[in-house]
Write a protein that holds these residues in place. Structure first.
Motif, PDB file in Angstrom:
ATOM      1  N   LEU A 260     -11.060  10.914   9.442  1.00  0.00           N
ATOM      2  CA  LEU A 260     -11.436  11.996   8.539  1.00  0.00           C
ATOM      3  C   LEU A 260     -10.198  12.660   7.952  1.00  0.00           C
ATOM      4  CD1 LEU A 260     -13.461  13.885   7.216  1.00  0.00           C
ATOM      5  CD2 LEU A 260     -13.495  15.237   9.326  1.00  0.00           C
ATOM      6  N   ALA A 261      -9.195  12.876   8.784  1.00  0.00           N
ATOM      7  CA  ALA A 261      -7.968  13.519   8.309  1.00  0.00           C
ATOM      8  C   ALA A 261      -7.318  12.719   7.186  1.00  0.00           C
ATOM      9  CB  ALA A 261      -6.991  13.709   9.469  1.00  0.00           C
ATOM     10  N   VAL A 262      -7.241  11.410   7.346  1.00  0.00           N
ATOM     11  CA  VAL A 262      -6.590  10.598   6.322  1.00  0.00           C
ATOM     12  C   VAL A 262      -7.478  10.440   5.093  1.00  0.00           C
ATOM     13  CG1 VAL A 262      -7.349   8.306   7.132  1.00  0.00           C
ATOM     14  CG2 VAL A 262      -5.157   8.548   5.985  1.00  0.00           C
ATOM     15  N   MET A 263      -8.800  10.415   5.282  1.00  0.00           N
ATOM     16  CA  MET A 263      -9.709  10.248   4.150  1.00  0.00           C
ATOM     17  C   MET A 263      -9.796  11.510   3.294  1.00  0.00           C
ATOM     18  SD  MET A 263     -10.884   7.139   4.079  1.00  0.00           S
ATOM     19  CE  MET A 263     -12.537   6.935   3.454  1.00  0.00           C
ATOM     20  N   ARG A 264      -9.334  12.625   3.814  1.00  0.00           N
ATOM     21  CA  ARG A 264      -9.324  13.857   3.015  1.00  0.00           C
ATOM     22  C   ARG A 264      -8.274  13.816   1.908  1.00  0.00           C
ATOM     23  NH1 ARG A 264     -10.508  17.843   8.158  1.00  0.00           N
ATOM     24  NH2 ARG A 264     -12.722  18.201   7.673  1.00  0.00           N
ATOM     25  N   ALA A 265      -7.394  12.836   1.943  1.00  0.00           N
ATOM     26  CA  ALA A 265      -6.397  12.672   0.881  1.00  0.00           C
ATOM     27  C   ALA A 265      -6.995  11.806  -0.228  1.00  0.00           C
ATOM     28  CB  ALA A 265      -5.129  12.032   1.434  1.00  0.00           C
ATOM     29  N   PRO A 266      -7.248  12.373  -1.408  1.00  0.00           N
ATOM     30  CA  PRO A 266      -7.884  11.586  -2.486  1.00  0.00           C
ATOM     31  C   PRO A 266      -7.110  10.326  -2.848  1.00  0.00           C
ATOM     32  CG  PRO A 266      -7.894  13.921  -3.027  1.00  0.00           C
ATOM     33  CD  PRO A 266      -7.037  13.774  -1.808  1.00  0.00           C
ATOM     34  N   ASP A 267      -5.773  10.398  -2.849  1.00  0.00           N
ATOM     35  CA  ASP A 267      -4.986   9.222  -3.218  1.00  0.00           C
ATOM     36  C   ASP A 267      -5.214   8.075  -2.240  1.00  0.00           C
ATOM     37  OD1 ASP A 267      -3.982  10.593  -5.354  1.00  0.00           O
ATOM     38  OD2 ASP A 267      -2.004  10.964  -4.477  1.00  0.00           O
TER      39      ASP A 267
ATOM     40  N   GLU B  36      -6.827   4.403  -3.225  1.00  0.00           N
ATOM     41  CA  GLU B  36      -6.129   3.157  -2.901  1.00  0.00           C
ATOM     42  C   GLU B  36      -7.040   2.250  -2.084  1.00  0.00           C
ATOM     43  OE1 GLU B  36      -1.650   2.510  -1.740  1.00  0.00           O
ATOM     44  OE2 GLU B  36      -2.794   2.941   0.096  1.00  0.00           O
ATOM     45  N   LEU B  37      -7.757   2.832  -1.123  1.00  0.00           N
ATOM     46  CA  LEU B  37      -8.697   2.052  -0.323  1.00  0.00           C
ATOM     47  C   LEU B  37      -9.787   1.456  -1.202  1.00  0.00           C
ATOM     48  CD1 LEU B  37      -9.922   1.125   2.383  1.00  0.00           C
ATOM     49  CD2 LEU B  37     -11.019   3.371   2.557  1.00  0.00           C
ATOM     50  N   LEU B  38     -10.349   2.281  -2.092  1.00  0.00           N
ATOM     51  CA  LEU B  38     -11.401   1.790  -2.987  1.00  0.00           C
ATOM     52  C   LEU B  38     -10.907   0.636  -3.851  1.00  0.00           C
ATOM     53  CD1 LEU B  38     -13.095   5.129  -4.082  1.00  0.00           C
ATOM     54  CD2 LEU B  38     -14.273   3.176  -3.044  1.00  0.00           C
ATOM     55  N   ASP B  39      -9.630   0.676  -4.217  1.00  0.00           N
ATOM     56  CA  ASP B  39      -9.066  -0.395  -5.042  1.00  0.00           C
ATOM     57  C   ASP B  39      -9.069  -1.725  -4.318  1.00  0.00           C
ATOM     58  OD1 ASP B  39      -7.778  -1.179  -7.523  1.00  0.00           O
ATOM     59  OD2 ASP B  39      -5.942  -1.435  -6.354  1.00  0.00           O
ATOM     60  N   TRP B  40      -9.081  -1.679  -2.972  1.00  0.00           N
ATOM     61  CA  TRP B  40      -9.094  -2.913  -2.185  1.00  0.00           C
ATOM     62  C   TRP B  40     -10.480  -3.209  -1.605  1.00  0.00           C
ATOM     63  CZ3 TRP B  40      -5.540  -6.533  -2.425  1.00  0.00           C
ATOM     64  CH2 TRP B  40      -4.267  -6.178  -2.887  1.00  0.00           C
ATOM     65  N   MET B  41     -11.460  -2.385  -1.912  1.00  0.00           N
ATOM     66  CA  MET B  41     -12.823  -2.648  -1.459  1.00  0.00           C
ATOM     67  C   MET B  41     -13.576  -3.450  -2.518  1.00  0.00           C
ATOM     68  SD  MET B  41     -13.712   1.068   0.295  1.00  0.00           S
ATOM     69  CE  MET B  41     -15.291   0.624   1.031  1.00  0.00           C
ATOM     70  N   ARG B  42     -14.346  -4.410  -2.067  1.00  0.00           N
ATOM     71  CA  ARG B  42     -15.163  -5.240  -2.952  1.00  0.00           C
ATOM     72  C   ARG B  42     -16.620  -4.936  -2.606  1.00  0.00           C
ATOM     73  NH1 ARG B  42     -10.668  -5.040  -4.574  1.00  0.00           N
ATOM     74  NH2 ARG B  42      -9.007  -6.531  -4.043  1.00  0.00           N
ATOM     75  N   LEU B  43     -17.195  -3.976  -3.304  1.00  0.00           N
ATOM     76  CA  LEU B  43     -18.489  -3.430  -2.914  1.00  0.00           C
ATOM     77  C   LEU B  43     -19.674  -4.142  -3.556  1.00  0.00           C
ATOM     78  CD1 LEU B  43     -17.505   0.346  -2.941  1.00  0.00           C
ATOM     79  CD2 LEU B  43     -17.689  -1.204  -0.977  1.00  0.00           C
ATOM     80  N   SER B  44     -19.382  -5.101  -4.419  1.00  0.00           N
ATOM     81  CA  SER B  44     -20.450  -5.879  -5.066  1.00  0.00           C
ATOM     82  C   SER B  44     -19.981  -7.310  -5.258  1.00  0.00           C
ATOM     83  CB  SER B  44     -20.804  -5.261  -6.419  1.00  0.00           C
ATOM     84  OG  SER B  44     -21.627  -6.138  -7.166  1.00  0.00           O
TER      85      SER B  44
ATOM     86  N   LEU C  75       0.861  -1.188   0.000  1.00  0.00           N
ATOM     87  CA  LEU C  75       0.000   0.000   0.000  1.00  0.00           C
ATOM     88  C   LEU C  75       0.897   1.239   0.000  1.00  0.00           C
ATOM     89  CD1 LEU C  75      -2.453  -1.255   2.782  1.00  0.00           C
ATOM     90  CD2 LEU C  75      -2.910  -1.213   0.316  1.00  0.00           C
ATOM     91  N   PRO C  76       1.332   1.688  -1.179  1.00  0.00           N
ATOM     92  CA  PRO C  76       2.292   2.799  -1.234  1.00  0.00           C
ATOM     93  C   PRO C  76       1.759   4.112  -0.679  1.00  0.00           C
ATOM     94  CG  PRO C  76       1.502   2.222  -3.431  1.00  0.00           C
ATOM     95  CD  PRO C  76       1.043   1.144  -2.509  1.00  0.00           C
ATOM     96  N   ILE C  77       0.441   4.316  -0.680  1.00  0.00           N
ATOM     97  CA  ILE C  77      -0.128   5.548  -0.142  1.00  0.00           C
ATOM     98  C   ILE C  77      -0.392   5.398   1.358  1.00  0.00           C
ATOM     99  CG2 ILE C  77      -1.965   7.255  -0.315  1.00  0.00           C
ATOM    100  CD1 ILE C  77      -0.152   7.019  -2.793  1.00  0.00           C
TER     101      ILE C  77
END
Length: 324
Positions: free
Chosen positions: A156-163, A167-175, A45-47
């Motif tokens: 919240l502080a960390v989620m304010r970073a779009p990158d 990266e998190l979304l890339d590891w989420m399986r939402l369907s 997880l580079p970010i």
């Protein structure tokens, strides 16, 4: 060691926890008397983890899982050593204590609200933490509330970073239509999300919607885990000596989580409390931890959900091996 036996060892060892369920550890036989473990670059997880600290913790958990798996297959170890993103385990014929496989499969990250504990459960958690020198427990409601607030603020502080979000979304399986739903990452089921919540997450965490929601003051509510955190029986600060190798710390962490499982508990890490400098200082102060301790994470702990836990998403055994 035959390839089939190595697959068996790796598959069981890979039941260990890893950041975002990335499962970064790979196994390779080193002759007949050693196993090499390494971290696969494409699963880092580079970010979120630029120095690979969490990845090495994950590797350490897998290393400890490997030692457990070896014992379950009649083998022992004479020692191990780590260097950066690699580790080597020396095999021996010495007998080692065997842990029941049920403990490994039952261990779970439970992200829903916990049920109310019995008084016996509270005492059992106190006794377990008192038996170790690397845990500090609070069951005080006001302290749980305070730590929950720090967790939400740091998140919240960390989620304010779009990158970071992407990266998190890339590891989420939402369907369930995601081809990697049951192999790795964080499924909506594992995240305790309804179908509607999962679809919303896929939209809200992207630009520009998150920034818009943040601008009008609702982003904290979107990322908040408060309503679930306050249901925990207790919050446990897991800490290790400053300067300890992260592979060692990861093994000790997995050992503790297995002990929690044996005692009838599930857990959910609050890793951001260790990653965020200000939150980390507050945690160290609240638990009165000395400066020579390294805060690894804080765990929300509550009664194990039993059969209500979702199945673990794991890679197939053959995907865990590295060719010589």
């Amino acid at each position: 060691m035959t390839p089939d036996l190595l697959e068996t060892i790796a598959e069981e060892a890979n039941l260990a926890p890893s950041a975002h369920n990335t499962q970064p550890t790979r196994w390779q036989a080193d002759g007949d008397n050693a196993i090499l473990l390494s971290l696969k670059p494409s699963r880092l997880l580079p970010i979120g983890d630029p120095e690979n600290k969490d990845a090495r913790l994950s590797g350490g958990a897998s290393l400890y899982g490997t030692i457990i798996a070896l014992a379950r297959n009649g083998m022992g170890t004479s020692g191990w050593e780590a260097d950066g993103d690699r580790a080597r385990i020396e095999l021996s014929s010495d007998a080692c204590p065997v842990l029941p496989a049920e403990l490994l499969t039952r261990r779970t990250t439970y992200r829903a609200g916990f049920e109310a504990p019995s008084n016996d459960a509270r005492r059992a958690l106190e006794d377990l933490c008192a038996s170790r020198d690397d845990t500090a427990l609070t069951q005080a409601k006001d302290q749980i509330e305070a730590l929950s607030e720090w967790n939400d603020q740091a998140s919240l502080a960390v989620m304010r970073a779009p990158d970071f979000r992407y990266e998190l979304l890339d590891w989420m399986r939402l369907s369930r239509s995601n081809p990697r739903w049951d192999t790795d990452g964080l499924s909506a089921e594992a995240l305790a999300m309804s179908g509607l919540e999962a679809r919303a997450a896929g939209l809200v965490l992207r630009r520009p919607l998150f920034e818009l929601i943040d601008r009008i003051g609702f982003a904290k509510a979107v990322v908040s885990e408060h309503s679930k955190t306050i249901t925990a029986t207790g919050l446990i600060a897991f800490h290790r000596p400053q300067g300890e190798d992260r592979w060692t710390s990861g093994g000790k962490f997995y050992d503790f989580w297995i002990a929690l499982t044996r005692a009838g508990f599930a857990a959910w890490p609050m890793a951001v409390l260790a990653d965020n400098t200000e939150a980390r200082q507050e945690v160290m102060r609240l638990y009165q931890l000395p400066d020579d301790r390294d805060l690894i994470t804080v765990l929300r702990v509550g009664p194990h959900p039993g059969n209500r836990q979702p199945p673990k998403a794991r890679l197939a055994a053959h995907q865990l091996l590295t060719e010589a």
